[in-house]
Structures are given as C-alpha cells and as structure tokens.
Design a protein around this motif. Structure first.
Motif, PDB file in Angstrom:
ATOM      1  N   VAL A 365     -25.321  -9.633   5.115  1.00  0.00           N
ATOM      2  CA  VAL A 365     -26.087 -10.464   4.184  1.00  0.00           C
ATOM      3  C   VAL A 365     -25.151 -11.445   3.507  1.00  0.00           C
ATOM      4  O   VAL A 365     -23.926 -11.381   3.663  1.00  0.00           O
ATOM      5  CB  VAL A 365     -26.790  -9.588   3.119  1.00  0.00           C
ATOM      6  CG1 VAL A 365     -27.771  -8.635   3.775  1.00  0.00           C
ATOM      7  CG2 VAL A 365     -25.766  -8.815   2.290  1.00  0.00           C
ATOM      8  N   LYS A 366     -25.719 -12.360   2.711  1.00  0.00           N
ATOM      9  CA  LYS A 366     -24.910 -13.302   1.956  1.00  0.00           C
ATOM     10  C   LYS A 366     -24.326 -12.614   0.719  1.00  0.00           C
ATOM     11  O   LYS A 366     -24.916 -11.662   0.194  1.00  0.00           O
ATOM     12  CB  LYS A 366     -25.744 -14.516   1.544  1.00  0.00           C
ATOM     13  CG  LYS A 366     -26.227 -15.352   2.732  1.00  0.00           C
ATOM     14  CD  LYS A 366     -27.016 -16.554   2.250  1.00  0.00           C
ATOM     15  CE  LYS A 366     -27.456 -17.420   3.432  1.00  0.00           C
ATOM     16  NZ  LYS A 366     -28.225 -18.600   2.997  1.00  0.00           N
ATOM     17  N   PRO A 367     -23.164 -13.088   0.236  1.00  0.00           N
ATOM     18  CA  PRO A 367     -22.543 -12.440  -0.935  1.00  0.00           C
ATOM     19  C   PRO A 367     -23.455 -12.361  -2.150  1.00  0.00           C
ATOM     20  O   PRO A 367     -23.389 -11.393  -2.900  1.00  0.00           O
ATOM     21  CB  PRO A 367     -21.316 -13.327  -1.203  1.00  0.00           C
ATOM     22  CG  PRO A 367     -20.976 -13.910   0.128  1.00  0.00           C
ATOM     23  CD  PRO A 367     -22.298 -14.131   0.808  1.00  0.00           C
ATOM     24  N   ASP A 368     -24.327 -13.373  -2.346  1.00  0.00           N
ATOM     25  CA  ASP A 368     -25.180 -13.327  -3.531  1.00  0.00           C
ATOM     26  C   ASP A 368     -26.281 -12.274  -3.430  1.00  0.00           C
ATOM     27  O   ASP A 368     -27.002 -12.021  -4.406  1.00  0.00           O
ATOM     28  CB  ASP A 368     -25.790 -14.703  -3.808  1.00  0.00           C
ATOM     29  CG  ASP A 368     -26.573 -15.252  -2.621  1.00  0.00           C
ATOM     30  OD1 ASP A 368     -26.812 -14.485  -1.667  1.00  0.00           O
ATOM     31  OD2 ASP A 368     -26.942 -16.442  -2.640  1.00  0.00           O
ATOM     32  N   ALA A 369     -26.414 -11.630  -2.268  1.00  0.00           N
ATOM     33  CA  ALA A 369     -27.379 -10.541  -2.116  1.00  0.00           C
ATOM     34  C   ALA A 369     -26.813  -9.206  -2.600  1.00  0.00           C
ATOM     35  O   ALA A 369     -27.537  -8.216  -2.658  1.00  0.00           O
ATOM     36  CB  ALA A 369     -27.825 -10.419  -0.658  1.00  0.00           C
ATOM     37  N   VAL A 370     -25.523  -9.169  -2.896  1.00  0.00           N
ATOM     38  CA  VAL A 370     -24.879  -7.959  -3.406  1.00  0.00           C
ATOM     39  C   VAL A 370     -25.007  -7.936  -4.926  1.00  0.00           C
ATOM     40  O   VAL A 370     -24.629  -8.887  -5.607  1.00  0.00           O
ATOM     41  CB  VAL A 370     -23.399  -7.903  -3.001  1.00  0.00           C
ATOM     42  CG1 VAL A 370     -22.742  -6.633  -3.543  1.00  0.00           C
ATOM     43  CG2 VAL A 370     -23.256  -7.959  -1.483  1.00  0.00           C
ATOM     44  N   LEU A 371     -25.552  -6.853  -5.460  1.00  0.00           N
ATOM     45  CA  LEU A 371     -25.732  -6.715  -6.900  1.00  0.00           C
ATOM     46  C   LEU A 371     -24.489  -6.082  -7.506  1.00  0.00           C
ATOM     47  O   LEU A 371     -24.060  -5.001  -7.079  1.00  0.00           O
ATOM     48  CB  LEU A 371     -26.957  -5.844  -7.201  1.00  0.00           C
ATOM     49  CG  LEU A 371     -28.296  -6.350  -6.635  1.00  0.00           C
ATOM     50  CD1 LEU A 371     -29.416  -5.375  -6.987  1.00  0.00           C
ATOM     51  CD2 LEU A 371     -28.615  -7.738  -7.171  1.00  0.00           C
ATOM     52  N   LEU A 372     -23.893  -6.769  -8.497  1.00  0.00           N
ATOM     53  CA  LEU A 372     -22.682  -6.278  -9.151  1.00  0.00           C
ATOM     54  C   LEU A 372     -22.980  -5.939 -10.603  1.00  0.00           C
ATOM     55  O   LEU A 372     -23.554  -6.742 -11.337  1.00  0.00           O
ATOM     56  CB  LEU A 372     -21.567  -7.335  -9.092  1.00  0.00           C
ATOM     57  CG  LEU A 372     -20.972  -7.656  -7.726  1.00  0.00           C
ATOM     58  CD1 LEU A 372     -19.890  -8.726  -7.872  1.00  0.00           C
ATOM     59  CD2 LEU A 372     -20.389  -6.421  -7.071  1.00  0.00           C
TER      60      LEU A 372
END
Length: 490
Positions: A365-372
C-alpha cells in the motif's frame, strides 16, 4: 595510449620485445585465462556468496563487511578473459567471457534484491549512497584495478589480493543495483548501474591494452591495431568526460560547503558555534538549514548571509537559520537539555518514518495508508492481497518489520485468506499452525469454525488464547479451520 606507437625500429620497443615480451609464456597465460573465464558451478556459488556479503555490508554501512565480500569474489576471471579476447580478436573467448559475466551479474543482482526484500533494513545507507553518483575517480579506480589484474595474470601472480582490486570496482555496485531493484528506488538503481557499466568496460578495455603491450595479438594486422586504438580512445573518453564533469561538480559543492560555513560563522561572535548544517544543492535556490549555538541572538542574519553567499557562489541561496542561545550556568544546562530533547525527537521521528515505509512496502500500500500513533508508538496497516502469500507469510512479514523498529508496536492486518490446518498429536495441536491462527484471529477479529476428529482440542486451545472459536463438524485427519461470519456465533 596509442598502441601504434610501438614501432619495430624503436630501440625501446626492441628492448621491450627482447627482455619483457620474450619472457612471457603466452600459451600458458592464454590457457589460464580461458580456464578462469568460463561459467562454472564454483563461479556461480562464489558470486552468490560475495554478492550476499556485499549487500549485507552495504545495508549495515560496514566497510569491513564489504571488503570481506571482495575477498571471495570470482569476477576477475571473466573480465580479464574479455580483455584478452578484445586484445586478440578471439571471438570465442569474448563470447565465453560475456556469457559468464552476464550470468554472474544476473544471479548476483537477483540474489541481492531477494536479500533486500526479506531484510528489515531497507534504508539508503552512506555506503549505498556513495555508489550512486560515479565520477572520474571511480573510473581511475577501475583503470588501476584492471592494470593490476592483467599484469598479475600475465606474470603469474594472480590471486586473492589482485582479485579484490577487480571486485572492489564491481561487486558493490552490483549489490547496490539489486538494492535499487528491490526497493524500486530508480535513482539508486540508475546511478549504481552507471557506475557498474563504467567500471566493467574500463577494466575490460584496460586489460586489453596491457595484453597487447605484452605481445598478445601480435598476429593482428595494422588495421586491427588501429581499430583497437580507436575503440580504446573513444570508450575511455566517452566515460571520462561526463564523469570528469561530475567530479568538477563535487569539487564545486565541497568548496561551496566550506564557504557556507565560513559566511554563517562570520555573522556571529567568536563564542558561537555551528551545530548542524544541511545543504540541498538540487534545489533552486540552494537550500541551507543550519543551527547555531550562540551567546547572543542576532537579527537579520539569514538575509545578510544569503546575499553574501549568492555573490560568492554564483547561485541563489536560501538560508533557514535556527539560533539557540547558550551562556553559562542555567542557560548552558537548559541548552543541553533542549538539544538532547531535539535529538531524541528527531531519532523517534526517523524510527516512525522507517516503520511507515517498511509496513507500506510489505503490505503493498501507499505510506499514507499506514496509521501511526506516535505518542503510543504504534503502527497499523491493512495489507493488500499478495499473490501466493498465506497467513504465515503475513505473520513473518510483521515480525520482520517489528525487529527493525525497536520500541514500536507493529500490527499488520492480513486479508481473510485460508486458515492453516492444525494437526493434533497426543492431544497437542501443532504449535506453529496454532500460533498463526491465533495471530490472524486477533487481527481480523472474526470467529473461527473448526471441523475434524480433534476439533474440540483445537477449539479449547483457541479459546484459551481468547479467540472466538466453535466446532462446526466432525471428520478425519487434521483439524480444518475456516472463518465464520460474526452472526454465526449467535
């Protein structure tokens, strides 16, 4: 160097032929070159091992490990073979060496790419970055390596040390090509590929020149010799000119960096100190970010320094200057605490970004799909379906990322693919398959149905781990697991 200068009536040439060329056993050397130029099982194995060690050294940014890879690299044989083939116009030797080199490069690149894909570390380290911007010095390294290798082969002094000289110019760039391919970093891929091709062609051409100087190819006509001279000159010039321009640019950047530090430092009193200077020469205007520890905060420094540097360097410069006031006693202590906090925050941010990048890469997935969640140091991502990947593979990928980001909780939610069958021996379910099922249930949060002769044993084990599970049927063999809809448990 023009080979046509070796005229028979020249006394130096006559001495060279009588004392040097005559002392070389040309038949023995040619046979040895041919023996070491081919593709063999040993060559393939040693290439793989050398490439593996090289890429690990690059990922760890460890020059010592990279050097270790050079000690076992077998690349010298086919490259010297290609050089001798070019010197003698031996097309069979050229074909054999080219096939050996091509196969060696392909397996090395694919093997290093595979290692990078399964590695928790996929950052561009200093060792990797150093091999993405070739310049004239890199060409000279390849040239001197080739001269040493060809001389050693002709004089019967070939060995590990000389092989290292050849491998130094080739194996690290090959490993970096594999890194760029695995991470889809085309800047790294293209830069290292250019460095590899530059070194490969330079070494082969230089080896051909040395071979001709030692009397190999003496049967060739003057037309062949002239053709070789033209090829050598054109080839080296084609690489030397653009690489020389890159070297000039690097020299200009080094001088500009010195001037930037001097100009910014001159704006402050003697007790002030530059703590950090970051320069981006790819931006227009050049972007300079600097931190200054100073007893006295000064105004309008950015503008004055930028104007001075624009005149000195000849390009527009934009400066972002952070001034940290330091003095004695409490002020100095406060500055130290602030610097430590800033350093810690920067390090934590780098870890967070690394977790985000690695989770995005393995989840597809794209990095902005990872929740931090930076406060609680948690990272969560829903993985896209990966061809051929089962739940055990997703579990292993999550564990690999977690290893590379110490102190963070990493959660990879896999797609609801098939659950593993669980064999039961003496009322004990298979530990690994059970652990995978528990891991998947905790992330997907769906109940599990179990059928089979030992279904109750597996359901009990899942329930003990807090998983919502129930028996859905009897049967023989291993317990079969499947996902249930939430309402199926009502």
């Amino acid at each position: 160097m023009s080979i046509t200068l070796l005229k028979p009536d020249n006394p130096v040439v006559a001495w060279w032929r009588a004392r040097v060329i005559a002392s070389v056993d040309h038949v023995e050397v040619v046979e040895k070159v041919r023996d070491e130029a081919g593709f063999t099982g040993r060559y393939a194995f040693m290439t793989l091992m050398s490439a593996g060690i090289a890429v690990l050294g690059l990922l760890l940014s460890s020059p010592a490990v990279v050097i270790g890879a050079m000690l076992i690299s077998p690349l010298m044989g086919p490259i010297i073979g290609l050089g001798f083939g070019l010197a003698t116009f031996d097309w069979d030797e050229i074909r054999t060496a080219c096939i050996s080199l091509a196969l060696g490069v392909v397996i090395a690149v694919l093997f290093t790419a595979l290692l990078v894909l399964v590695s928790p570390i996929q950052n561009v380290t200093a060792e990797i970055a150093a091999r993405t911007r070739p310049n004239l010095f890199d060409l000279l390294v390849a040239l001197f390596s080739a001269l040493a290798g060809a001389y050693a082969m002709i004089r019967g002094r070939a060995g590990t040390v000389v092989g290292v000289a050849i491998a130094t110019a080739l194996m690290p760039p090959i490993a970096v090509v594999g890194f760029g391919l695995a991470t889809w970093n085309w800047t790294v891929f293209a830069g290292s590929l250019l460095l590899f091709l530059t070194n490969l062609i330079t070494i082969a051409v230089a080896a051909a020149v040395v071979a001709r100087l030692y009397g190999f190819g003496s049967h060739l006509s003057p037309q062949h010799t002239m053709l070789q001279t033209i090829v050598v000159t054109v080839t080296l010039s084609a690489f030397a000119i653009p690489l020389g321009l890159v070297l000039v640019q690097l020299g200009w950047e080094a001088n500009a960096s010195r001037q930037i530090r001097e100009v910014i430092g001159a704006e402050f009193e003697g007790a002030a100190r530059l703590s950090q200077v970051d320069i981006d020469y790819q931006r227009d205007p050049i972007r300079v970010s600097a931190t200054v520890l100073t007893p006295r905060v000064r105004t309008d420094v950015d503008r004055r320094a930028a104007a001075t540097l624009t005149q000195l360097i000849g390009r527009k410069v934009a400066i972002e200057l952070e001034q940290i006031r330091v003095g004695t006693g409490a002020q100095a202590e406060a500055a130290q605490v602030a610097a430590a906090q800033a350093s810690s925050a920067s390090a934590a941010n780098r870890v967070a970004l690394r977790a985000q990048e690695q989770l995005a890469l393995i989840a597809g997935v794209k990095p902005d799909a990872v929740l931090l969640d930076r406060d609680n140091r948690r990272a969560v991502v829903n993985a896209a379906p990966l061809p051929g990947a089962n739940l055990a593979a997703y579990r292993a990928l999550e564990a690999r990322v977690a290893t590379g980001v110490q102190g963070w909780s990493v959660t990879l939610v896999p797609p609801a693919t098939a659950l593993p069958d669980i064999a039961v021996v003496e009322d004990k379910p298979d530990a690994d398959a059970l652990a995978t099922a528990i891991w998947a249930a905790r992330r997907i949060k769906l109940p599990i149905g179990v059928s089979g002769a030992d279904a109750e044993v597996v359901v009990d084990a899942l329930s003990d781990a807090g998983v919502d599970a129930r028996v859905t049927g009897n049967g023989n063999g291993a317990a079969r697991l499947r996902w249930l809809a939430p309402e199926a448990t009502e």
